[in-house]
Design a protein around this motif. Structure first.
Motif, PDB file in Angstrom:
ATOM      1  N   TYR A 138      34.040  33.273  27.512  1.00  0.00           N
ATOM      2  CA  TYR A 138      32.930  33.440  28.444  1.00  0.00           C
ATOM      3  C   TYR A 138      32.250  34.800  28.240  1.00  0.00           C
ATOM      4  O   TYR A 138      31.029  34.902  28.292  1.00  0.00           O
ATOM      5  CB  TYR A 138      33.442  33.296  29.876  1.00  0.00           C
ATOM      6  CG  TYR A 138      32.380  33.416  30.932  1.00  0.00           C
ATOM      7  CD1 TYR A 138      31.447  32.402  31.123  1.00  0.00           C
ATOM      8  CD2 TYR A 138      32.290  34.542  31.733  1.00  0.00           C
ATOM      9  CE1 TYR A 138      30.462  32.510  32.086  1.00  0.00           C
ATOM     10  CE2 TYR A 138      31.316  34.663  32.702  1.00  0.00           C
ATOM     11  CZ  TYR A 138      30.405  33.636  32.869  1.00  0.00           C
ATOM     12  OH  TYR A 138      29.428  33.753  33.809  1.00  0.00           O
ATOM     13  N   ASN A 158      28.339  35.574  27.142  1.00  0.00           N
ATOM     14  CA  ASN A 158      27.471  36.497  27.883  1.00  0.00           C
ATOM     15  C   ASN A 158      26.799  37.502  26.961  1.00  0.00           C
ATOM     16  O   ASN A 158      25.665  37.912  27.214  1.00  0.00           O
ATOM     17  CB  ASN A 158      28.258  37.229  28.958  1.00  0.00           C
ATOM     18  CG  ASN A 158      28.531  36.362  30.151  1.00  0.00           C
ATOM     19  OD1 ASN A 158      27.829  35.399  30.391  1.00  0.00           O
ATOM     20  ND2 ASN A 158      29.563  36.700  30.902  1.00  0.00           N
ATOM     21  N   THR A 159      27.483  37.917  25.908  1.00  0.00           N
ATOM     22  CA  THR A 159      26.876  38.883  24.990  1.00  0.00           C
ATOM     23  C   THR A 159      25.657  38.301  24.310  1.00  0.00           C
ATOM     24  O   THR A 159      24.702  39.019  24.040  1.00  0.00           O
ATOM     25  CB  THR A 159      27.860  39.359  23.915  1.00  0.00           C
ATOM     26  OG1 THR A 159      28.255  38.260  23.106  1.00  0.00           O
ATOM     27  CG2 THR A 159      29.068  40.014  24.521  1.00  0.00           C
ATOM     28  N   TYR A 215      22.878  37.093  27.783  1.00  0.00           N
ATOM     29  CA  TYR A 215      22.319  38.113  28.667  1.00  0.00           C
ATOM     30  C   TYR A 215      21.965  39.403  27.942  1.00  0.00           C
ATOM     31  O   TYR A 215      20.856  39.920  28.096  1.00  0.00           O
ATOM     32  CB  TYR A 215      23.274  38.394  29.819  1.00  0.00           C
ATOM     33  CG  TYR A 215      23.551  37.173  30.637  1.00  0.00           C
ATOM     34  CD1 TYR A 215      22.525  36.465  31.240  1.00  0.00           C
ATOM     35  CD2 TYR A 215      24.842  36.694  30.799  1.00  0.00           C
ATOM     36  CE1 TYR A 215      22.760  35.327  31.985  1.00  0.00           C
ATOM     37  CE2 TYR A 215      25.099  35.555  31.544  1.00  0.00           C
ATOM     38  CZ  TYR A 215      24.054  34.879  32.130  1.00  0.00           C
ATOM     39  OH  TYR A 215      24.295  33.752  32.859  1.00  0.00           O
TER      40      TYR A 215
END
Length: 73
Positions: free
Chosen positions: A37, A41-42, A45
């Motif tokens: 997860y 996200n890297t 976002y």
């Protein structure tokens, strides 16, 4: 002026980058001991925020940079 060819080229580059960035982010996250997860996200976002606020287009911004910062925090 932006042409239809420019839009298609940008779309194709985005799809190609996504196909390469997501597996790379997952593998970097798993190797560093983070959750998958965090790797996702890297890509989603951090890359989006960098794209919006970037002042320099010559700076390389990749998954390993973000994961290093995330592990440090």
């Amino acid at each position: 002026s932006v042409t239809c060819k420019d839009i298609f080229s940008d779309f194709l580059v985005g799809i190609t980058y996504g196909m390469l960035a997501f597996p790379s982010a997952l593998s970097v996250a798993l190797i560093s001991g983070s959750s998958p997860y965090a790797g996702m996200n890297t890509v989603m976002y951090a890359q989006t925020i960098y794209t919006i606020f970037a002042a320099n287009t010559q700076v390389a911004f990749g998954n390993s940079n973000v994961m290093a910062v995330m592990k440090r925090i």
